[in-house]
Write a protein that holds these residues in place. Structure first.
Motif, PDB file in Angstrom:
ATOM      1  N   MET A 200     -10.108  -9.143 -47.390  1.00 26.07           N
ATOM      2  CA  MET A 200      -9.080  -8.276 -46.865  1.00 26.07           C
ATOM      3  C   MET A 200      -7.714  -8.820 -47.295  1.00 26.07           C
ATOM      4  N   GLY A 201      -7.016  -8.106 -48.098  1.00 29.43           N
ATOM      5  CA  GLY A 201      -5.735  -8.569 -48.604  1.00 29.43           C
ATOM      6  C   GLY A 201      -4.576  -8.123 -47.739  1.00 29.43           C
ATOM      7  N   CYS A 202      -3.488  -8.848 -47.836  1.00 29.20           N
ATOM      8  CA  CYS A 202      -2.289  -8.510 -47.079  1.00 29.20           C
ATOM      9  C   CYS A 202      -1.357  -7.697 -47.965  1.00 29.20           C
ATOM     10  N   VAL A 203      -0.619  -6.827 -47.338  1.00 27.49           N
ATOM     11  CA  VAL A 203       0.356  -6.018 -48.056  1.00 27.49           C
ATOM     12  C   VAL A 203       1.742  -6.389 -47.588  1.00 27.49           C
ATOM     13  N   ASP A 204       2.720  -5.919 -48.289  1.00 24.97           N
ATOM     14  CA  ASP A 204       4.119  -6.086 -47.886  1.00 24.97           C
ATOM     15  C   ASP A 204       4.651  -7.504 -48.077  1.00 24.97           C
ATOM     16  N   GLY A 205       3.928  -8.385 -48.708  1.00 23.38           N
ATOM     17  CA  GLY A 205       4.440  -9.701 -49.008  1.00 23.38           C
ATOM     18  C   GLY A 205       4.476 -10.694 -47.864  1.00 23.38           C
ATOM     19  N   TYR A 206       3.839 -10.408 -46.736  1.00 25.01           N
ATOM     20  CA  TYR A 206       3.880 -11.352 -45.631  1.00 25.01           C
ATOM     21  C   TYR A 206       2.684 -12.297 -45.612  1.00 25.01           C
ATOM     22  N   ASN A 207       1.926 -12.359 -46.684  1.00 24.98           N
ATOM     23  CA  ASN A 207       0.754 -13.233 -46.695  1.00 24.98           C
ATOM     24  C   ASN A 207       1.123 -14.703 -46.587  1.00 24.98           C
ATOM     25  N   GLY A 208       2.356 -15.049 -46.785  1.00 28.87           N
ATOM     26  CA  GLY A 208       2.790 -16.428 -46.576  1.00 28.87           C
ATOM     27  C   GLY A 208       2.937 -16.777 -45.103  1.00 28.87           C
ATOM     28  N   PHE A 209       2.778 -15.797 -44.225  1.00 30.50           N
ATOM     29  CA  PHE A 209       2.944 -16.009 -42.790  1.00 30.50           C
ATOM     30  C   PHE A 209       1.633 -15.883 -42.034  1.00 30.50           C
ATOM     31  N   LEU A 210       0.507 -15.986 -42.720  1.00 29.87           N
ATOM     32  CA  LEU A 210      -0.781 -15.817 -42.047  1.00 29.87           C
ATOM     33  C   LEU A 210      -1.177 -17.085 -41.296  1.00 29.87           C
ATOM     34  N   ASN A 211      -1.667 -16.892 -40.075  1.00 29.19           N
ATOM     35  CA  ASN A 211      -2.158 -18.033 -39.297  1.00 29.19           C
ATOM     36  C   ASN A 211      -3.635 -18.243 -39.585  1.00 29.19           C
ATOM     37  N   SER A 212      -4.275 -19.142 -38.861  1.00 23.63           N
ATOM     38  CA  SER A 212      -5.677 -19.466 -39.117  1.00 23.63           C
ATOM     39  C   SER A 212      -6.616 -18.309 -38.805  1.00 23.63           C
ATOM     40  N   ASN A 213      -6.143 -17.322 -38.052  1.00 24.35           N
ATOM     41  CA  ASN A 213      -6.951 -16.144 -37.753  1.00 24.35           C
ATOM     42  C   ASN A 213      -6.746 -15.030 -38.769  1.00 24.35           C
ATOM     43  N   GLY A 214      -5.929 -15.279 -39.783  1.00 21.74           N
ATOM     44  CA  GLY A 214      -5.675 -14.271 -40.794  1.00 21.74           C
ATOM     45  C   GLY A 214      -4.653 -13.233 -40.385  1.00 21.74           C
ATOM     46  N   ARG A 215      -3.920 -13.499 -39.317  1.00 21.53           N
ATOM     47  CA  ARG A 215      -2.896 -12.570 -38.835  1.00 21.53           C
ATOM     48  C   ARG A 215      -1.514 -13.162 -39.102  1.00 21.53           C
ATOM     49  N   PRO A 216      -0.534 -12.303 -39.371  1.00 18.33           N
ATOM     50  CA  PRO A 216       0.813 -12.841 -39.599  1.00 18.33           C
ATOM     51  C   PRO A 216       1.406 -13.409 -38.312  1.00 18.33           C
ATOM     52  N   SER A 217       2.019 -14.566 -38.422  1.00 23.47           N
ATOM     53  CA  SER A 217       2.671 -15.181 -37.267  1.00 23.47           C
ATOM     54  C   SER A 217       3.807 -16.068 -37.757  1.00 23.47           C
ATOM     55  N   TYR A 218       4.672 -16.440 -36.825  1.00 28.44           N
ATOM     56  CA  TYR A 218       5.834 -17.264 -37.132  1.00 28.44           C
ATOM     57  C   TYR A 218       5.895 -18.427 -36.151  1.00 28.44           C
ATOM     58  N   VAL A 219       6.483 -19.505 -36.581  1.00 28.16           N
ATOM     59  CA  VAL A 219       6.749 -20.642 -35.714  1.00 28.16           C
ATOM     60  C   VAL A 219       8.249 -20.655 -35.462  1.00 28.16           C
ATOM     61  N   LEU A 220       8.628 -20.549 -34.199  1.00 28.14           N
ATOM     62  CA  LEU A 220      10.046 -20.577 -33.861  1.00 28.14           C
ATOM     63  C   LEU A 220      10.477 -22.013 -33.648  1.00 28.14           C
ATOM     64  N   GLN A 221      11.610 -22.365 -34.207  1.00 30.60           N
ATOM     65  CA  GLN A 221      12.191 -23.679 -34.026  1.00 30.60           C
ATOM     66  C   GLN A 221      13.618 -23.496 -33.548  1.00 30.60           C
ATOM     67  N   ALA A 222      14.052 -24.372 -32.674  1.00 28.17           N
ATOM     68  CA  ALA A 222      15.415 -24.277 -32.172  1.00 28.17           C
ATOM     69  C   ALA A 222      15.863 -25.634 -31.660  1.00 28.17           C
ATOM     70  N   VAL A 223      17.154 -25.815 -31.616  1.00 27.81           N
ATOM     71  CA  VAL A 223      17.752 -26.978 -30.971  1.00 27.81           C
ATOM     72  C   VAL A 223      18.064 -26.556 -29.544  1.00 27.81           C
ATOM     73  N   VAL A 224      17.570 -27.317 -28.587  1.00 28.21           N
ATOM     74  CA  VAL A 224      17.704 -26.983 -27.169  1.00 28.21           C
ATOM     75  C   VAL A 224      18.482 -28.089 -26.480  1.00 28.21           C
ATOM     76  N   ASP A 225      19.413 -27.698 -25.598  1.00 29.50           N
ATOM     77  CA  ASP A 225      20.154 -28.720 -24.862  1.00 29.50           C
ATOM     78  C   ASP A 225      19.539 -28.921 -23.474  1.00 29.50           C
ATOM     79  N   ASP A 226      20.158 -29.773 -22.684  1.00 30.72           N
ATOM     80  CA  ASP A 226      19.595 -30.115 -21.377  1.00 30.72           C
ATOM     81  C   ASP A 226      19.774 -29.010 -20.337  1.00 30.72           C
ATOM     82  N   THR A 227      20.455 -27.930 -20.696  1.00 34.21           N
ATOM     83  CA  THR A 227      20.610 -26.795 -19.782  1.00 34.21           C
ATOM     84  C   THR A 227      19.761 -25.614 -20.240  1.00 34.21           C
ATOM     85  N   TYR A 228      18.785 -25.885 -21.106  1.00 32.20           N
ATOM     86  CA  TYR A 228      17.806 -24.902 -21.588  1.00 32.20           C
ATOM     87  C   TYR A 228      18.410 -23.846 -22.495  1.00 32.20           C
TER      88      TYR A 228
END
Length: 119
Positions: free
Chosen positions: A1-29
């Motif tokens: 099953m191939g991916c369309v739209d160029g998001y195949n670089g975002f596939l997780n281990s289940n073969g679904r597109p996903s993202y990892v959010l990263q952020a700098v967080v301070d002590d007040t959340y």
């Protein structure tokens, strides 16, 4: 099953597109911006990258114990901030019908609204 739209670089281990959010967080959340703005004395790390000292060691120093306390507090603040972010903005947790190129804008909007709510 191939991916369309160029998001195949975002596939997780289940073969679904996903993202990892990263952020700098301070002590007040709040999520801090980095590009073009100073963030002061804020450090954020993943618990897998920096570990506390072994508290069972008989040779642990007061400085090492202090480090463990600060490390624990920082990780708790980051976990709390992301828990609040995800509970407020469920769009970050579910499948999106938007084109994948809009995802960074959705995340940035959720970050801004999160900070507004925290204020």
């Amino acid at each position: 099953m191939g991916c369309v739209d160029g998001y195949n670089g975002f596939l997780n281990s289940n073969g679904r597109p996903s993202y990892v959010l990263q952020a700098v967080v301070d002590d007040t959340y709040r999520i801090r911006e980095v590009q073009g703005k100073p963030v002061g004395l804020i450090l954020l790390w993943d618990s897998g990258l920096i570990r506390g000292y072994n508290t069972r060691s008989p040779a642990i120093t007061p400085e090492q114990e202090s480090f463990n306390v600060y490390l624990s507090a920082a990780l708790t603040a980051a976990e709390t901030a992301f828990a609040r972010l995800k509970s407020r903005w469920a769009v970050l947790l579910k499948r999106s019908d938007l084109h994948y190129t809009f995802t960074p804008y959705v995340a940035a909007t959720c970050y801004a609204l999160h900070n507004f709510c925290e204020n």
